[in-house]
Design an enzyme around this catalytic site. Structure first.
Site, PDB file in Angstrom:
ATOM      1  N   GLY A 138      29.283   0.595  30.665  1.00 48.07           N
ATOM      2  CA  GLY A 138      29.951   1.407  31.494  1.00 48.07           C
ATOM      3  C   GLY A 138      30.453   0.770  33.070  1.00 48.07           C
ATOM      4  O   GLY A 138      31.448   1.374  33.419  1.00 48.07           O
ATOM      5  N   GLU A 163      25.756   1.614  38.139  1.00 48.46           N
ATOM      6  CA  GLU A 163      26.064   2.563  36.928  1.00 48.46           C
ATOM      7  C   GLU A 163      27.189   3.308  37.100  1.00 48.46           C
ATOM      8  O   GLU A 163      27.697   3.620  38.315  1.00 48.46           O
ATOM      9  CB  GLU A 163      24.729   3.340  36.905  1.00 48.46           C
ATOM     10  CG  GLU A 163      24.766   4.381  35.624  1.00 48.46           C
ATOM     11  CD  GLU A 163      24.576   3.750  34.500  1.00 48.46           C
ATOM     12  OE1 GLU A 163      25.494   2.988  34.124  1.00 48.46           O
ATOM     13  OE2 GLU A 163      24.091   4.156  33.555  1.00 48.46           O
ATOM     14  N   ASP A 180      23.924  11.701  35.130  1.00 41.12           N
ATOM     15  CA  ASP A 180      24.047  13.142  34.431  1.00 41.12           C
ATOM     16  C   ASP A 180      22.673  13.638  34.648  1.00 41.12           C
ATOM     17  O   ASP A 180      22.349  14.401  35.504  1.00 41.12           O
ATOM     18  CB  ASP A 180      24.642  12.614  32.873  1.00 41.12           C
ATOM     19  CG  ASP A 180      24.834  13.995  32.261  1.00 41.12           C
ATOM     20  OD1 ASP A 180      25.175  14.939  32.709  1.00 41.12           O
ATOM     21  OD2 ASP A 180      24.878  13.863  30.996  1.00 41.12           O
ATOM     22  N   LYS A 188      27.045  13.911  38.482  1.00 36.69           N
ATOM     23  CA  LYS A 188      27.145  15.176  37.758  1.00 36.69           C
ATOM     24  C   LYS A 188      25.789  16.044  38.124  1.00 36.69           C
ATOM     25  O   LYS A 188      25.033  16.145  37.569  1.00 36.69           O
ATOM     26  CB  LYS A 188      27.164  15.212  36.013  1.00 36.69           C
ATOM     27  CG  LYS A 188      28.469  14.934  35.566  1.00 36.69           C
ATOM     28  CD  LYS A 188      28.268  15.007  34.010  1.00 36.69           C
ATOM     29  CE  LYS A 188      29.541  14.636  33.163  1.00 36.69           C
ATOM     30  NZ  LYS A 188      29.304  14.621  31.742  1.00 36.69           N
ATOM     31  N   ARG A 208      37.379   3.170  27.365  1.00 41.85           N
ATOM     32  CA  ARG A 208      36.640   2.214  28.427  1.00 41.85           C
ATOM     33  C   ARG A 208      37.931   1.601  29.261  1.00 41.85           C
ATOM     34  O   ARG A 208      37.857   1.519  30.324  1.00 41.85           O
ATOM     35  CB  ARG A 208      35.802   1.545  27.869  1.00 41.85           C
ATOM     36  CG  ARG A 208      34.560   1.869  27.307  1.00 41.85           C
ATOM     37  CD  ARG A 208      33.449   1.005  27.324  1.00 41.85           C
ATOM     38  NE  ARG A 208      32.207   1.273  26.438  1.00 41.85           N
ATOM     39  CZ  ARG A 208      31.252   1.929  26.722  1.00 41.85           C
ATOM     40  NH1 ARG A 208      30.925   2.283  27.912  1.00 41.85           N
ATOM     41  NH2 ARG A 208      30.169   2.072  25.963  1.00 41.85           N
TER      42      ARG A 208
HETATM   43  P1  IMP Z   1      21.682  10.424  31.799  1.00 43.88           P
HETATM   44  O1  IMP Z   1      20.444   9.639  31.538  1.00 43.88           O
HETATM   45  O2  IMP Z   1      21.802  11.710  31.318  1.00 43.88           O
HETATM   46  O3  IMP Z   1      21.809  10.469  33.393  1.00 43.88           O
HETATM   47  O4  IMP Z   1      22.790   9.496  31.257  1.00 43.88           O
HETATM   48  C1  IMP Z   1      23.680   8.736  32.079  1.00 43.88           C
HETATM   49  C2  IMP Z   1      24.401   7.955  30.737  1.00 43.88           C
HETATM   50  O5  IMP Z   1      25.104   8.878  29.951  1.00 43.88           O
HETATM   51  C3  IMP Z   1      25.629   7.367  31.295  1.00 43.88           C
HETATM   52  O6  IMP Z   1      25.193   6.145  31.695  1.00 43.88           O
HETATM   53  C4  IMP Z   1      26.933   7.551  30.634  1.00 43.88           C
HETATM   54  O7  IMP Z   1      26.692   6.318  29.693  1.00 43.88           O
HETATM   55  C5  IMP Z   1      26.377   8.821  29.584  1.00 43.88           C
HETATM   56  N1  IMP Z   1      27.548   9.815  30.281  1.00 43.88           N
HETATM   57  C6  IMP Z   1      27.092  10.915  30.851  1.00 43.88           C
HETATM   58  N2  IMP Z   1      28.099  11.796  31.119  1.00 43.88           N
HETATM   59  C7  IMP Z   1      29.218  11.320  30.642  1.00 43.88           C
HETATM   60  C8  IMP Z   1      30.495  11.383  30.505  1.00 43.88           C
HETATM   61  O8  IMP Z   1      30.912  12.457  31.038  1.00 43.88           O
HETATM   62  N3  IMP Z   1      31.303  10.553  30.032  1.00 43.88           N
HETATM   63  C9  IMP Z   1      30.996   9.461  29.476  1.00 43.88           C
HETATM   64  N4  IMP Z   1      29.583   9.034  29.360  1.00 43.88           N
HETATM   65  C10 IMP Z   1      28.842  10.065  30.035  1.00 43.88           C
HETATM   66 MG    MG Z   2      26.025   4.254  31.076  1.00 47.82          MG
END
Ligand code: IMP
Ligand code: MG
Length: 176
Positions: A43, A97, A101, A129, A163
């Site tokens: 990403g 990164e 999220d 987010k 992407r």
């Molecule tokens: P976290 O561990 O929940 O913070 O997740 C992070 C990962 O989830 C990111 O590196 C993304 O790969 C994926 N992700 C979270 N939200 C989105 C989104 O809205 N679109 C695409 N990928 C997302």
């Molecule tokens: Mg990611």
């Protein structure tokens, strides 16, 4: 606009402005230092390359690949599928990164890098987010705070698609 998108959230011009702002902060904070800049594939890819071109710093580059598995409970587990090649011991590390999220991925990566005796560890994300946060992790450098929509483009994917879009958009609900 791609037919699977409901709307464009961030266009190319806005992305450019965000990258300029982030780069100017990083340039100030790392003046005279030589950080190792580590991208979290896949990403990070377009964002990292645009940001790098705006950094007026000596630096080294590396990449990691990780996948996160989130069970039914609130604990997530992140597996490093590909590790860095450079030694990060006593180095200033900047991780790049696409989005934070729940924060689980970055929290785990921070823990992994801290066990490696880095001199410093900071994270740059294009999107935050904030409302979705579960893990206690907040990156120092945030391009833009967004709501809880699922976004794609400019590195961000849905099932490995989208992407390559040069902008970031919100997916239509009937696609997922
Ligand atoms: P976290 O561990 O929940 O913070 O997740 C992070 C990962 O989830 C990111 O590196 C993304 O790969 C994926 N992700 C979270 N939200 C989105 C989104 O809205 N679109 C695409 N990928 C997302
Ligand atoms: Mg990611």
């Amino acid at each position: 606009m791609h037919k699977d998108l409901k709307k464009i959230l961030v266009d190319e011009k806005k992305i450019e402005d965000i990258c300029l702002k982030l780069a100017s902060k990083i340039n100030q904070d790392y003046k005279g230092k030589k950080p190792i800049i580590i991208g979290v594939l896949k990403g990070c890819q377009p964002f990292m390359s645009d940001l790098l071109k705006k950094l007026d710093l000596d630096c080294e580059l590396d990449y990691i690949v990780c996948s996160s598995y989130v069970g039914a409970s609130s604990s997530g587990f992140v597996e490093l599928k590909k590790d860095v090649q450079l030694s990060v011991k006593e180095r200033d590390v900047i991780l790049i990164e696409d989005i934070v999220d729940t924060g689980r991925t970055l929290k785990m990566l921070e823990e992994i890098f801290k066990t490696r005796h880095v001199k410093s560890f900071e994270v740059v994300v294009l999107f935050d987010k904030k409302a979705a946060r579960i893990a206690d992790f907040n990156p120092k450098y945030v391009g833009m705070e967004i709501g809880n929509d699922f976004i794609v483009g400019y590195g961000l994917d849905y099932n490995e698609n989208y992407r390559n879009l040069p902008y970031v958009g919100i997916l239509k609900e009937n696609i997922y």
